[in-house]
Design an enzyme around this catalytic site. Sequence first.
Site, short mmCIF file in Angstrom:
data_model
loop_
_atom_site.label_atom_id
_atom_site.label_comp_id
_atom_site.label_asym_id
_atom_site.label_seq_id
_atom_site.Cartn_x
_atom_site.Cartn_y
_atom_site.Cartn_z
N THR A 1 -26.85 54.58 39.76
CA THR A 1 -28.28 54.91 39.79
C THR A 1 -28.98 54.07 40.84
O THR A 1 -28.72 52.87 40.96
CB THR A 1 -28.91 54.64 38.42
OG1 THR A 1 -28.28 55.46 37.44
CG2 THR A 1 -30.42 54.92 38.44
N GLY B 1 -25.52 51.80 35.63
CA GLY B 1 -24.25 51.62 34.94
C GLY B 1 -24.01 52.77 33.99
O GLY B 1 -24.48 53.89 34.21
#
Length: 302
Positions: free
Chosen positions: A152, A204
């Site tokens: 991300t 993550g």
Amino acid sequence: MNNWAVISTWNMSYEGLKTSADLLKKGTDAKDAVEKLINQVESNTEYTSVGYGGLPNENGIVQMDAAFMDGNTLAQGSVAAIENVKHAVSVARKLSSNKTNSFLVGEGATNYAMKNGFEMTNMLTANAKKTWRQKVKETHEHDVHPYAGHDTVGAITLDQKGAITVATSTSGLFMKKNGRIGDSPLSGSGFYADSDIGAAAATGLGEDIMKGCLSYEIVRQMSAGKSPQEACDSAVYSFCKKLKQRYGQVGEISLIALNNKGEWGVATNVEFTFCVADNKHEAQIFTANPASNNKTRISAFN
């Protein structure tokens, strides 16, 4: 000179961070600066976990999640499983101005973007489609598990007036289930901002990050007097230990933080790159690694 600062996840955000830093240096507000940073990553086809060129789900469809939060007002906007939109984070920003209906998913989010004039395009590039087809073949022939990439782009900006904004954008797990949503658009997990304190953003494995509401926890610890680095180390490593004990395993978890003084912090349980710039330092990429003493080891990126 008034303080300003910007921090973002992964070295893929470096060019966007430099753009954001130039804007903040000129006095641009935090909201515009963070959106421009994220937009630049979303537009780059080389980055296969964000925006245009992002790798698709199991059905070959690129579904994106994004969020935007104004630390002055606490206004938030989010989209999840949105399709065919060039800049998901810009849709999230517009939604943040709504008192209701500020988090839209799937067809509802896509239709909202269309009705409000956002740039629409086929987000599946030729290279991403080729990668998807190869993975489908491997999975069928060799029972290979889907690739679990989940980088991300998250960014936090502090402008010269003391306003803090945070934003995230991702295409999520490659080969994810249709409609799967990670932590990135979820307040408190993937992001949180309060201009009186600071902000945090995560990257993550979303399914594990959302078990700990880590972005909010870091901001909470900063409000209690901890520095961003102390808050990141305390929140991330204690949670990783707890999750390993009680859930049996823990995926990749990395977080960045910035307080209202322009001080930053990072914690991670894997090797992780991030970018930083402020009114005293030019844009730079760093590498973070977990250390055995529950403190993060940070070095210049090579």
